[in-house]
Design a protein around this motif. Structure first.
Motif, PDB file in Angstrom:
ATOM      1  N   TRP A  67     -72.400 -19.470 -21.300  1.00 52.28           N
ATOM      2  CA  TRP A  67     -73.694 -18.834 -21.045  1.00 52.28           C
ATOM      3  C   TRP A  67     -74.429 -19.551 -19.910  1.00 52.28           C
ATOM      4  CZ3 TRP A  67     -76.921 -16.837 -25.756  1.00 52.28           C
ATOM      5  CH2 TRP A  67     -76.198 -15.826 -26.404  1.00 52.28           C
ATOM      6  N   THR A  68     -75.185 -18.802 -19.140  1.00 50.50           N
ATOM      7  CA  THR A  68     -76.041 -19.380 -18.107  1.00 50.50           C
ATOM      8  C   THR A  68     -77.328 -19.907 -18.732  1.00 50.50           C
ATOM      9  OG1 THR A  68     -77.181 -17.291 -17.710  1.00 50.50           O
ATOM     10  CG2 THR A  68     -75.183 -17.717 -16.412  1.00 50.50           C
ATOM     11  N   LEU A  69     -78.091 -20.641 -17.928  1.00 53.60           N
ATOM     12  CA  LEU A  69     -79.389 -21.104 -18.398  1.00 53.60           C
ATOM     13  C   LEU A  69     -80.317 -19.936 -18.692  1.00 53.60           C
ATOM     14  CD1 LEU A  69     -79.958 -24.101 -15.950  1.00 53.60           C
ATOM     15  CD2 LEU A  69     -79.440 -24.231 -18.385  1.00 53.60           C
ATOM     16  N   GLY A  70     -80.194 -18.886 -17.898  1.00 48.60           N
ATOM     17  CA  GLY A  70     -81.004 -17.705 -18.154  1.00 48.60           C
ATOM     18  C   GLY A  70     -80.714 -17.090 -19.512  1.00 48.60           C
ATOM     19  N   ARG A  71     -79.429 -16.994 -19.883  1.00 45.13           N
ATOM     20  CA  ARG A  71     -79.070 -16.427 -21.185  1.00 45.13           C
ATOM     21  C   ARG A  71     -79.515 -17.340 -22.318  1.00 45.13           C
ATOM     22  NH1 ARG A  71     -73.196 -13.954 -21.962  1.00 45.13           N
ATOM     23  NH2 ARG A  71     -74.291 -13.162 -23.799  1.00 45.13           N
ATOM     24  N   VAL A  72     -79.438 -18.644 -22.098  1.00 40.68           N
ATOM     25  CA  VAL A  72     -79.873 -19.596 -23.126  1.00 40.68           C
ATOM     26  C   VAL A  72     -81.371 -19.430 -23.380  1.00 40.68           C
ATOM     27  CG1 VAL A  72     -80.221 -22.047 -23.622  1.00 40.68           C
ATOM     28  CG2 VAL A  72     -78.038 -21.254 -22.699  1.00 40.68           C
ATOM     29  N   GLN A 176     -78.144 -19.316 -13.147  1.00 44.02           N
ATOM     30  CA  GLN A 176     -77.786 -20.647 -13.612  1.00 44.02           C
ATOM     31  C   GLN A 176     -78.598 -21.644 -12.792  1.00 44.02           C
ATOM     32  OE1 GLN A 176     -76.354 -21.718 -16.110  1.00 44.02           O
ATOM     33  NE2 GLN A 176     -75.639 -23.791 -15.734  1.00 44.02           N
ATOM     34  N   GLY A 177     -79.886 -21.671 -13.052  1.00 43.37           N
ATOM     35  CA  GLY A 177     -80.824 -22.426 -12.249  1.00 43.37           C
ATOM     36  C   GLY A 177     -81.862 -21.480 -11.676  1.00 43.37           C
ATOM     37  N   HIS A 216     -78.624 -27.437  -2.757  1.00 39.15           N
ATOM     38  CA  HIS A 216     -78.049 -26.228  -2.177  1.00 39.15           C
ATOM     39  C   HIS A 216     -77.819 -25.167  -3.248  1.00 39.15           C
ATOM     40  CE1 HIS A 216     -77.707 -27.970   1.794  1.00 39.15           C
ATOM     41  NE2 HIS A 216     -77.161 -29.045   1.258  1.00 39.15           N
ATOM     42  N   HIS A 217     -77.429 -25.600  -4.431  1.00 36.07           N
ATOM     43  CA  HIS A 217     -77.298 -24.649  -5.541  1.00 36.07           C
ATOM     44  C   HIS A 217     -78.660 -24.070  -5.896  1.00 36.07           C
ATOM     45  CE1 HIS A 217     -75.977 -22.922  -9.357  1.00 36.07           C
ATOM     46  NE2 HIS A 217     -77.054 -23.474  -9.896  1.00 36.07           N
ATOM     47  N   GLN A 218     -79.674 -24.917  -5.976  1.00 29.42           N
ATOM     48  CA  GLN A 218     -81.008 -24.437  -6.309  1.00 29.42           C
ATOM     49  C   GLN A 218     -81.530 -23.461  -5.262  1.00 29.42           C
ATOM     50  OE1 GLN A 218     -81.297 -25.017  -9.648  1.00 29.42           O
ATOM     51  NE2 GLN A 218     -83.459 -25.367  -9.229  1.00 29.42           N
TER      52      GLN A 218
END
Length: 382
Positions: A67-72, A176-177, A216-218
């Motif tokens: 799961w992504t952070l959004g789904r969590v 995811q972020g 860079h991910h953010q």
């Protein structure tokens, strides 16, 4: 004032056994109904460490690893049965009285979200680093529309909220972020009522391993969040905010820059010149526009134009980010020795500056700082 049985503290945790006790104890010391721990497939005994704390009314929800952070976060919202909630990161902590003060703000302002200021600590040592107040640009909650340009909140992911509002708005399961930044932007687009509590009630503990430190991910996640909003709708929202025309245009320059729409950002910068020419501006504003133009030309693949603008910016105001981006322009033009000297000078001005360090350590890299570095205290040098 609501009773303590009206509030749930939500903690999303993944491999947080070393810090979950500190987080839980900071909640235990003040009024609350219960704590909902969202255990995101931890493999280090996070749930067991939480149970050993002996916290009253602790509920643990186990969630899948993929799961992504959004789904969590969305799963946490869907599990709430109290009218109010407050987020807490598993490696952070509440200051005393954070819960009652944030809930009081929700009630007294009749708002749906409440954000506060923070204290920053070094995670491994626990050493205090600095206070993180709201920046000067946030003179009132109406100024939060500036966040369409860049996030100005010291702790955007941990507000107090009304559950019915948060459940209607929801979190984006693709993210995811920056899922918390996306949540804020959509709330702002709905013109939701938001409180700003001008007191440092939250403790941020900084760790190099934190996902938010992966710049860079953010930036990619922020670009995805911003991509949901049509520029004309954002412009209309800014016009309703009460910001001055030049301020609105700067937000749009930043908005387009983070969306990697260099031409649109440059055209918006040109519009700034029509309403307030650079020669009529204060020195900082003149430098800012010159720096931004050079940076956008650099992104657009015009190192000659970038060198001219950034060279002028260096004469106006010698800063680490100006030196770094000027160095990238020089590197693009094959002037490697001069480029390295600029990266080194940038690090002398700002030893923690990541872009300049990476450019210095790896020949051929192009780590460009897209916007002026923050001048107000923040979680990092960015």
């Amino acid at each position: 004032m609501p009773s303590s049985t009206d509030v749930t503290v939500l903690i999303a945790a993944r491999n947080a056994a070393a810090t979950i006790g500190r987080a839980l104890r900071s909640v235990e010391e003040q009024p609350y109904a219960k704590i909902l721990l969202l255990n995101h497939a931890s493999t280090d005994g996070t749930s067991e460490a939480a149970r050993r704390c002996g916290v009253r009314k602790l509920e643990i929800l186990s969630l899948p690893a993929d799961w992504t952070l959004g789904r969590v976060r969305q799963a946490g919202l869907e599990s709430l049965d109290t009218p109010l909630g407050i987020w807490l990161d598993a490696d952070d902590a509440f200051e005393p009285k954070r819960i009652p003060l944030l809930i009081e703000a929700l009630e007294s302002d009749n708002s749906v979200l409440a954000f506060d200021e923070a204290h920053l600590f070094d995670g491994p040592s626990g050493r205090p680093l600095r206070s993180l107040p709201f920046p000067a640009e946030l003179r009132s909650s109406s100024d939060l529309v500036r966040c369409f340009g860049r996030n100005l909140l010291p702790a955007v992911g941990v507000p107090a909220f009304r559950t019915d509002f948060a459940q209607r708005l929801g979190y984006d399961g693709r993210l995811q972020g920056a899922e918390d930044y996306d949540f804020l932007l959509r709330a702002l687009m709905q013109e939701s009522r938001i409180s700003l509590v001008r007191a440092p009630l939250y403790r941020v503990y900084a760790y190099l391993s934190s996902l938010s430190r992966h710049l860079h991910h953010q930036r990619r996640m922020c670009a995805l969040a911003l991509s949901k909003h049509h520029p004309k709708k954002v412009q209309a929202r800014l016009e309703r905010s009460g910001l001055e025309p030049a301020e609105r245009l700067w937000v749009l320059v930043e908005f387009f820059t983070f969306r990697c729409e260099w031409r649109n950002a440059l055209e918006t910068l040109d519009r700034l010149e029509t309403i307030a020419p650079r020669w009529e501006c204060e020195p900082y504003e003149t430098w800012r526009r010159t720096f931004q133009r050079g940076t956008l030309l650099l992104f657009q693949g015009d190192p000659f134009g970038a060198r001219t603008s950034l060279g002028l910016a260096c004469t106006l105001r010698l800063t680490a980010e100006t030196l770094n981006n000027f160095g990238v322009a020089l590197r693009d033009l094959g002037q490697e020795e001069q480029a390295l000297a600029h990266f080194q000078r940038a690090l002398e001005l700002l030893p923690e500056y990541r872009d300049a360090r990476l450019n210095l350590e790896a020949p051929g890299t192009r780590h460009i700082t897209p916007l002026p570095l923050r001048t107000s205290p923040s979680r990092s040098t960015y």
